[in-house]
Design an enzyme around this catalytic site. Structure first.
Site, PDB file in Angstrom:
ATOM      1  N   HIS A  93      51.449  55.375 -26.260  1.00 29.88           N
ATOM      2  CA  HIS A  93      51.933  56.636 -26.830  1.00 29.88           C
ATOM      3  C   HIS A  93      51.579  56.713 -28.325  1.00 29.88           C
ATOM      4  O   HIS A  93      51.084  57.730 -28.809  1.00 29.88           O
ATOM      5  CB  HIS A  93      53.450  56.738 -26.619  1.00 29.88           C
ATOM      6  N   GLU A  94      51.799  55.614 -29.033  1.00 26.78           N
ATOM      7  CA  GLU A  94      51.479  55.605 -30.471  1.00 26.78           C
ATOM      8  C   GLU A  94      49.973  55.698 -30.698  1.00 26.78           C
ATOM      9  O   GLU A  94      49.517  56.392 -31.609  1.00 26.78           O
ATOM     10  CB  GLU A  94      52.043  54.345 -31.139  1.00 26.78           C
ATOM     11  N   HIS A 132      48.852  59.197 -30.542  1.00 25.39           N
ATOM     12  CA  HIS A 132      49.024  59.918 -31.805  1.00 25.39           C
ATOM     13  C   HIS A 132      47.810  59.681 -32.703  1.00 25.39           C
ATOM     14  O   HIS A 132      47.337  60.592 -33.380  1.00 25.39           O
ATOM     15  CB  HIS A 132      50.281  59.433 -32.542  1.00 25.39           C
ATOM     16  N   GLU A 191      54.204  65.545 -29.069  1.00 25.74           N
ATOM     17  CA  GLU A 191      54.894  64.417 -28.430  1.00 25.74           C
ATOM     18  C   GLU A 191      54.636  64.418 -26.920  1.00 25.74           C
ATOM     19  O   GLU A 191      54.347  63.384 -26.336  1.00 25.74           O
ATOM     20  CB  GLU A 191      56.403  64.492 -28.696  1.00 25.74           C
TER      21      GLU A 191
END
Lengths: 280, 189
Positions: A126-127, A130, A195
């Site tokens: 997930h990071e 980003h 997100e």
């Protein structure tokens, strides 16, 4: 975003007051705000890491974390980011850095203790999403526009309100306040959307949406049991966290950088169904 | 990537495999053996993310059956191993280097035709230099090779890797961006 706002706000008040009392014009102010946005772009990663007490770790210090992220990088077709670890019980992770080459991914010791390896993998994916999606850069640019609007508002507050015969001061004030409010809300909406995007990319990269779901559930559960002073300490860092440190209230949704947990879990469940071939 | 994709958060799909350049290894191996004196270790492997879905499991089982079938002619031995990161290795053993490449290609095309090409992490070829291994890792996403020479637990001989790039770069599509030379520790080859 909370951090961005916090830092920008702080810098603003100081600079704007100083500059206006020194008799500066709109041009100077624009240059100053542009400069501050650039500084934020170039310094925010270091500031964030320092605020969290995070330290960059070498492959020797954290071999497991490095190897996990390296494999995710191959899957996501990304260069390897710097990896940092923050020594705190708050189970969280965040990504910083203005470009893929300058990216830093940080995990707390709390999250590494709380999660199973495949759940941590989901969170790190997930990071990395980003990073892949240039979220830091895009949110900084978005906040620049909000900043310019805010500056116009402050400027007119100073000069529009001091009893001159022109009504335009009030109009400028109202208009810029409106612009500021709208751009602020849009920015938060954009953040929430991104997100979802990052959740989706993470699920694609790991092929395990349910692992990210269980990670999110564990983190949000653990969040509420963390001592209060840690929560407050973490408050400023919410923007780039995987889960904000306090999630409560439904009106807050509109003012939140992150979508509500149930929505995220619901979307991940939908991805899992697609993956299993049980969804239409 | 379009503007909207960029604004709204990237591509909707995971990047699939690049055009296949796996077979470049077949000719490069001859140079490695005759020119550089590096014998292959009679082993090669492929590593992928096993998905917890029924059809994925079925594709892997079918692939393994297909390999066992062709192994009767070629004499290739197949082993499966799951590593500590949750990835699965299919390790092939054969005296004929070409059979190894063909078998690896079979696995990757099987997974790709099943729609799971994006789950392939890497293919690995093992060579021998004075008893210690030299690996060439094939990145399916980028369609490039890079050398990997472990010199201990968690350490690598970057100098040797750069020399290998210079020595074999003419024949093998080597990854130009050295920051993408991701290590794979404890390769079971």
């Amino acid at each position: 975003m909370a951090l961005t706002m916090f830092l920008l706000g702080l810098l603003y008040v100081g600079f704007v007051v100083a500059l206006l009392s020194a008799g500066a014009g709109v041009g100077v102010m624009l240059v100053v705000i542009g400069g501050m946005t650039l500084a934020q772009l170039f310094l925010s990663d270091k500031l964030a890491l320092r605020a969290m007490g995070a330290k960059e770790v070498s492959p020797e210090e954290a071999p497991g974390l490095h190897a996990m992220i390296e494999r995710l990088c191959i899957q996501a077709d990304l260069p390897k980011p710097k990896i940092a670890v923050a020594d705190t019980d708050v189970p969280n992770a965040f990504a910083m850095g203005r470009s893929q080459k300058k990216a830093v991914v940080c995990a707390t010791t709390g999250i590494m203790r709380t999660l199973e390896p495949h759940e941590l993998e989901g969170v790190m994916a997930h990071e990395l999403a980003h990073v892949k999606n240039h979220d830091v850069l895009i949110m900084t640019i978005a906040s620049f526009f909000a900043s310019v609007a805010a500056m116009m508002m402050q400027f007119s507050l100073f000069f529009g309100g001091d009893g001159d015969d022109s009504p335009s001061g009030l109009v400028i004030l109202l208009a810029s306040a409106l612009v500021y409010a709208i751009s602020f809300m849009l920015m938060l909406a954009l953040s929430r959307y991104r997100e979802f995007s990052a959740d989706r990319s993470a699920a694609l990269v790991t092929g395990r949406p349910s692992a990210l779901s269980s990670a999110l559930m564990k983190i949000s559960g653990a969040m509420e049991t963390v001592p209060q002073h840690d929560l407050r300490e973490a408050e400023r860092m919410n923007a780039f966290f995987i889960v904000p440190a306090s999630v409560k209230g439904s009106i807050k949704t509109l003012f939140s950088t992150h979508p509500p947990m149930e929505k995220r879990l619901e979307r991940l469940a939908q991805l899992e169904r697609q993956l299993q071939g049980t969804a239409g | 990537m379009g503007f909207l994709d960029g604004l709204l958060g990237g591509k909707r799909q995971l990047k699939g495999p690049a055009p296949d350049r796996l077979f470049a290894m077949t000719t490069a191996q001859v140079t490695l053996e005759t020119g550089l004196g590096l014998a292959h270790r009679r082993k090669a492997g492929i590593v992928f993310q096993p998905l917890g879905t029924a059809d994925f499991t079925q594709i892997v089982t079918e692939t393994e059956e297909l390999l066992t079938g062709s192994a009767e002619d070629t004499g290739t031995k197949i082993e499966t191993a799951d590593d500590e990161f949750g990835y699965r290795w299919l390790v092939l053993e054969d005296d004929e280097f070409e059979d190894l490449v063909v078998s690896l290609n079979l696995i990757s095309t099987q997974l790709q035709s099943g729609g799971y090409g994006d789950r392939l992490l890497a293919a690995v070829f093992a060579f021998d230099e004075g008893g210690s291994p030299i690996y060439f890792i094939y990145n399916f996403k980028r369609g490039t090779y890079y050398p990997f020479v472990p010199s201990g637990k968690q350490s690598r001989d970057t100098e040797r890797e750069l020399r290998l790039k210079a020595q074999i770069g003419g024949e093998l599509p080597i990854e130009e961006d050295a920051s993408r030379w991701f290590p794979l520790w404890e390769i079971p080859l």
